[in-house]
Design a protein around this motif. Structure first.
Motif, short mmCIF file in Angstrom:
data_model
loop_
_atom_site.label_atom_id
_atom_site.label_comp_id
_atom_site.label_asym_id
_atom_site.label_seq_id
_atom_site.Cartn_x
_atom_site.Cartn_y
_atom_site.Cartn_z
N GLY A 143 0.80 -1.25 -0.02
CA GLY A 143 -0.11 -0.20 0.03
C GLY A 143 0.90 1.28 -0.18
O GLY A 143 0.44 2.37 -0.66
N LEU A 144 1.92 1.28 0.86
CA LEU A 144 2.83 2.30 0.84
C LEU A 144 3.37 2.68 -0.67
O LEU A 144 3.76 3.87 -0.92
N ALA A 145 3.87 1.59 -0.87
CA ALA A 145 4.44 1.62 -2.67
C ALA A 145 3.63 2.17 -3.43
O ALA A 145 4.18 2.95 -4.24
N ARG A 146 2.24 1.59 -3.43
CA ARG A 146 1.60 2.40 -4.39
C ARG A 146 1.12 3.95 -4.01
O ARG A 146 1.33 4.64 -4.89
N LEU A 147 1.09 4.15 -2.74
CA LEU A 147 0.99 5.82 -2.35
C LEU A 147 2.19 6.36 -2.99
O LEU A 147 2.07 7.55 -3.37
N ALA A 148 3.44 5.92 -2.75
CA ALA A 148 4.72 6.53 -3.33
C ALA A 148 4.73 6.67 -4.52
O ALA A 148 5.25 7.69 -5.23
N ALA A 149 4.00 5.68 -5.48
CA ALA A 149 4.16 5.81 -6.82
C ALA A 149 3.27 6.88 -7.54
O ALA A 149 3.57 7.43 -8.33
N ARG A 150 2.19 7.27 -6.47
CA ARG A 150 1.47 8.43 -7.01
C ARG A 150 1.91 9.86 -6.59
O ARG A 150 1.25 10.59 -6.98
N SER A 151 3.01 9.58 -5.75
CA SER A 151 3.40 11.13 -5.19
C SER A 151 4.20 12.07 -6.10
O SER A 151 3.99 13.11 -6.02
N GLY A 152 4.52 11.46 -7.24
CA GLY A 152 5.13 12.21 -8.25
C GLY A 152 6.82 12.76 -7.69
O GLY A 152 7.46 13.29 -8.39
N GLY A 153 7.20 11.99 -6.69
CA GLY A 153 8.20 12.20 -6.14
C GLY A 153 9.55 11.59 -7.07
O GLY A 153 9.10 10.79 -8.17
N PRO A 154 10.60 11.64 -6.86
CA PRO A 154 11.94 11.50 -7.56
C PRO A 154 11.85 9.64 -7.60
O PRO A 154 12.26 9.29 -8.82
N ALA A 199 9.12 7.87 -7.57
CA ALA A 199 7.71 7.35 -7.87
C ALA A 199 7.90 6.26 -8.79
O ALA A 199 7.04 5.13 -8.71
N GLN A 200 8.42 6.48 -9.92
CA GLN A 200 8.44 5.40 -11.20
C GLN A 200 9.03 4.07 -10.50
O GLN A 200 8.52 3.08 -10.78
N GLU A 201 10.16 4.15 -9.79
CA GLU A 201 10.69 2.75 -9.24
C GLU A 201 9.71 2.24 -8.30
O GLU A 201 9.58 1.16 -8.21
N HIS A 202 8.62 2.69 -7.38
CA HIS A 202 8.02 2.35 -6.51
C HIS A 202 6.84 1.62 -7.36
O HIS A 202 6.35 0.58 -6.94
N ARG A 203 6.25 2.29 -8.46
CA ARG A 203 5.58 1.91 -9.26
C ARG A 203 5.72 0.47 -9.95
O ARG A 203 5.03 -0.36 -9.76
N LEU A 204 6.92 0.31 -10.41
CA LEU A 204 7.44 -0.95 -10.91
C LEU A 204 7.71 -1.93 -10.10
O LEU A 204 7.14 -3.00 -10.21
N ASN A 205 8.20 -1.57 -8.73
CA ASN A 205 8.29 -2.62 -7.89
C ASN A 205 7.06 -3.09 -7.48
O ASN A 205 6.73 -4.39 -7.29
N ALA A 206 5.86 -2.25 -7.23
CA ALA A 206 4.67 -2.60 -6.69
C ALA A 206 3.96 -3.62 -7.97
O ALA A 206 3.35 -4.42 -7.87
N ASP A 207 4.26 -2.85 -9.18
CA ASP A 207 3.67 -3.67 -10.35
C ASP A 207 4.09 -5.21 -10.42
O ASP A 207 3.43 -6.07 -10.86
N ARG A 208 5.57 -5.41 -10.20
CA ARG A 208 6.25 -6.72 -10.33
C ARG A 208 5.66 -7.47 -9.29
O ARG A 208 5.27 -8.79 -9.47
N VAL A 209 5.39 -7.05 -7.97
CA VAL A 209 4.69 -7.76 -7.00
C VAL A 209 3.12 -8.35 -7.27
O VAL A 209 3.05 -9.40 -7.20
#
Length: 118
Positions: A66-77, A79-89
């Motif tokens: 859940g935190l990785a999904r939130l971080a992915a939406r944050s637009g921070g530096p 964000a893309q890495e968090h999205r990819l990690n959450a997507d893989r899981v």
């Protein structure tokens, strides 16, 4: 994951109640029933999401996911890495669901449609 026919029937019954509740809520709020019907997830889609969350919880990863999904939406530096990690899981979990419950395969495909893997 152990998926019996009885468990799948039970999960679908619970998802049907959830979907009916979503539909009723939206229509009572004045939304066009046809629009609500088209936008509310299908029963098997809700089952897949429930199984995904159950698997994450069983593995002690629900909060982290859940935190990785939130971080992915944050637009921070990162964000893309968090999205990819959450997507893989999530993709790996969805593959397990499809293998354990072949009748849910189409719903798994829909759930994995927007994931960036590979």
């Amino acid at each position: 994951m152990d998926m019996t026919t009885e468990r799948l029937v039970q999960l679908r019954a619970e998802a049907r109640v959830e979907r009916d509740t979503m539909m009723e809520h939206r229509v009572r709020d004045g939304e066009d029933p046809a629009t609500a019907y088209a936008e509310v997830p299908e029963i098997d889609d809700l089952v897949v999401l429930a199984l995904r969350d159950e698997m994450l919880e069983d593995r002690g990863q629900l909060a982290e996911f859940g935190l990785a999904r939130l971080a992915a939406r944050s637009g921070g530096p990162d964000a893309q890495e968090h999205r990819l990690n959450a997507d893989r899981v999530e993709f790996e979990l969805l593959r397990e669901i499809a293998a354990a419950a072949p009748p849910l395969t189409v719903a798994v495909w829909r759930a994995s449609h927007d994931l960036q893997v590979g």
